[in-house]
Scaffold this motif. Sequence first.
Motif, PDB file in Angstrom:
ATOM      1  N   VAL A 206       0.826  -1.213   0.000  1.00  0.00           N
ATOM      2  CA  VAL A 206       0.000   0.000   0.000  1.00  0.00           C
ATOM      3  C   VAL A 206       0.863   1.267   0.000  1.00  0.00           C
ATOM      4  O   VAL A 206       0.329   2.376   0.124  1.00  0.00           O
ATOM      5  N   THR A 207       2.173   1.113  -0.153  1.00  0.00           N
ATOM      6  CA  THR A 207       3.050   2.280  -0.118  1.00  0.00           C
ATOM      7  C   THR A 207       3.734   2.553  -1.452  1.00  0.00           C
ATOM      8  O   THR A 207       4.045   3.705  -1.758  1.00  0.00           O
TER       9      THR A 207
ATOM     10  N   VAL B  37      -4.309   5.748   1.747  1.00  0.00           N
ATOM     11  CA  VAL B  37      -3.721   4.409   1.891  1.00  0.00           C
ATOM     12  C   VAL B  37      -3.854   3.565   0.625  1.00  0.00           C
ATOM     13  O   VAL B  37      -2.901   2.911   0.203  1.00  0.00           O
ATOM     14  N   LEU B  38      -5.021   3.573   0.022  1.00  0.00           N
ATOM     15  CA  LEU B  38      -5.324   2.631  -1.049  1.00  0.00           C
ATOM     16  C   LEU B  38      -5.275   3.235  -2.450  1.00  0.00           C
ATOM     17  O   LEU B  38      -5.606   2.559  -3.427  1.00  0.00           O
TER      18      LEU B  38
ATOM     19  N   MET C 101      -3.170   1.270  -5.089  1.00  0.00           N
ATOM     20  CA  MET C 101      -3.745  -0.049  -5.338  1.00  0.00           C
ATOM     21  C   MET C 101      -4.975   0.049  -6.235  1.00  0.00           C
ATOM     22  O   MET C 101      -5.129  -0.703  -7.200  1.00  0.00           O
TER      23      MET C 101
END
Length: 211
Positions: A76-77, A127-128, A131
């Motif tokens: 997630v990074t 965060v996402l 993705m």
Amino acid sequence: MKVAVIGATRGIGLELVRAALADGHEVTALVRDPASLAEKSPRLRIVKGSAEDATAVANVVEGQDVVCDTLGTRNVTGEVRLFSNAAEKLAAALQPDQLLITVTGIGAGDSKGHGGFLYDKVFMPLVLRRMYADKDRQEAIIRNRVARWIIVRPGFLTNGPRTGKVRAVTDLRGVTGNKISRADVAEFILAQAKSPEFIGKTPLLISPISR
């Protein structure tokens, strides 16, 4: 029925392998490390390889009735390309009569904005974001290059038991995602593999209490 599962060692993929074997189907699983898949059965064929490797994907897809892509990532990074890379390989390997069922998630495509305030305004952008950018690329590849497909977008996944109670929503007006177990998602995928009702659609899976 012959079912291939990509991403079979944990989560929805593992639940799907278990459900398909229990239902009497022949399962082929693509895994990086065969030792990481604890399930054993005469009807389980394990193929070692990566979902981003064209040869491995072609080997798994060949002769299957349904191919299920349940890939996930803990990244997630950094930049994420796993989902779109795998979709490219699947699009090249699948035959027109084969059905692809792919799991993306709430926040992909037109399900963006249906996760509730904290998810949509905080968790998704902070965060996402990377993705789901790749999940959007994945969905576009599938829509444009695969003949028969279903894209499954689960709500917020839990490790709870199978309940058999799932709402598959394609009209998202007024709908906010809620919790759903991985076992219930796997059961839905298997049901669609046997008798597809959502070909060319992107059902959001939630528990029945949500509206």
